[in-house]
Write a protein that holds these residues in place. Structure first.
Motif, short mmCIF file in Angstrom:
data_model
loop_
_atom_site.label_atom_id
_atom_site.label_comp_id
_atom_site.label_asym_id
_atom_site.label_seq_id
_atom_site.Cartn_x
_atom_site.Cartn_y
_atom_site.Cartn_z
N MET A 27 -26.51 15.76 21.79
CA MET A 27 -27.86 16.03 21.29
C MET A 27 -28.52 14.75 20.78
N ILE A 28 -27.74 13.91 20.11
CA ILE A 28 -28.26 12.63 19.63
C ILE A 28 -28.72 11.78 20.81
N GLN A 29 -27.92 11.74 21.88
CA GLN A 29 -28.27 10.96 23.07
C GLN A 29 -29.50 11.53 23.76
N LEU A 30 -29.61 12.84 23.83
CA LEU A 30 -30.77 13.47 24.46
C LEU A 30 -32.04 13.10 23.72
N ILE A 31 -32.05 13.27 22.41
CA ILE A 31 -33.24 12.97 21.61
C ILE A 31 -33.55 11.48 21.68
N SER A 32 -32.52 10.65 21.58
CA SER A 32 -32.72 9.19 21.65
C SER A 32 -33.24 8.77 23.01
N GLY A 33 -32.88 9.51 24.05
CA GLY A 33 -33.34 9.19 25.40
C GLY A 33 -34.85 9.26 25.55
N PHE A 34 -35.51 9.98 24.67
CA PHE A 34 -36.97 10.04 24.67
C PHE A 34 -37.57 8.84 23.95
N SER A 83 -33.00 24.55 25.74
CA SER A 83 -34.02 25.48 26.21
C SER A 83 -35.39 24.82 26.18
N LEU A 84 -35.70 24.16 25.08
CA LEU A 84 -36.97 23.45 24.97
C LEU A 84 -37.08 22.37 26.04
N GLN A 85 -35.99 21.67 26.29
CA GLN A 85 -35.98 20.61 27.30
C GLN A 85 -36.24 21.18 28.69
N VAL A 86 -35.55 22.25 29.04
CA VAL A 86 -35.71 22.87 30.35
C VAL A 86 -37.14 23.40 30.52
N GLN A 87 -37.74 23.91 29.45
CA GLN A 87 -39.11 24.42 29.48
C GLN A 87 -40.15 23.31 29.46
N GLY A 88 -39.70 22.07 29.25
CA GLY A 88 -40.63 20.94 29.20
C GLY A 88 -41.39 20.85 27.89
N ARG A 89 -40.88 21.46 26.82
CA ARG A 89 -41.58 21.48 25.53
C ARG A 89 -41.00 20.51 24.51
N LEU A 90 -39.82 19.95 24.77
CA LEU A 90 -39.17 19.08 23.78
C LEU A 90 -39.97 17.81 23.55
N ALA A 91 -40.42 17.16 24.61
CA ALA A 91 -41.18 15.91 24.46
C ALA A 91 -42.43 16.14 23.62
N ASP A 120 -35.12 8.57 33.10
CA ASP A 120 -35.68 9.92 33.09
C ASP A 120 -34.68 10.86 32.43
N THR A 121 -35.11 11.56 31.38
CA THR A 121 -34.24 12.55 30.73
C THR A 121 -34.81 13.93 30.96
N GLY A 122 -35.28 14.16 32.17
CA GLY A 122 -35.93 15.41 32.52
C GLY A 122 -34.97 16.57 32.64
N VAL A 123 -35.41 17.59 33.31
CA VAL A 123 -34.67 18.84 33.42
C VAL A 123 -33.27 18.60 33.99
N LYS A 124 -33.13 17.64 34.91
CA LYS A 124 -31.81 17.40 35.50
C LYS A 124 -30.78 17.09 34.42
N LEU A 125 -31.13 16.31 33.43
CA LEU A 125 -30.21 16.00 32.34
C LEU A 125 -29.89 17.27 31.56
#
Length: 137
Positions: A27-34, A83-91, A120-125
């Motif tokens: 989760m830290i890596q995902l958020i940091s990836g943005f 879930s937020l990431q897959v929906q495109g709402r996290l960014a 890119d940390t999009g849906v694929k990640l």
């Protein structure tokens, strides 16, 4: 609850973690990836970590780590964030909280004048994270 409120207040992204938790690290890596710079509290390293963990449980965090707060609000655990990431709402949530300035899928800006190219940390990640957490047998 005041102890957690005090830790998340005035910070754009806070992650409660434990040093031995691979999902927390993900989760830290995902958020940091943005391009966000989350404040991370390692509960197993804090003298009052057990007290914080109990408060997180009472707030509905099951399990207590990782628990992610964005803009001072509890987002939840890894399933909620993915879930937020897959929906495109996290960014957008990260932008609304002031954690990042701009996100177009390939670039982030922490200030108006400094933009960086990031992977890119999009849906694929998000899907790869899900498959890591829940491998197909």
């Amino acid at each position: 609850m005041d102890i957690v409120k005090g830790l998340v207040q005035e910070r754009s992204v806070v992650i409660f973690s434990k040093t031995n938790c691979p999902v927390s690290h993900t989760m830290i890596q995902l958020i940091s990836g943005f391009g966000a710079n989350p404040t991370v509290y390692e509960l197993d390293q804090l003298p009052n970590g057990r007290d914080i963990e109990k408060v997180l449980h009472t707030m509905g965090c099951q399990p207590s780590v990782p628990s992610i707060f964005i803009g001072g609000n509890l987002v939840g655990g890894p399933n909620d964030v993915l879930s937020l990431q897959v929906q495109g709402r996290l960014a957008q949530m990260l932008m609304d909280a002031g954690a990042i300035w701009l996100w177009n899928g390939n670039y982030y800006c922490q200030t108006e004048s400094k933009c960086n190219n990031v992977p890119d940390t999009g849906v694929k990640l998000g899907f790869s994270l899900i498959s890591i957490m829940f491998p197909i047998i």
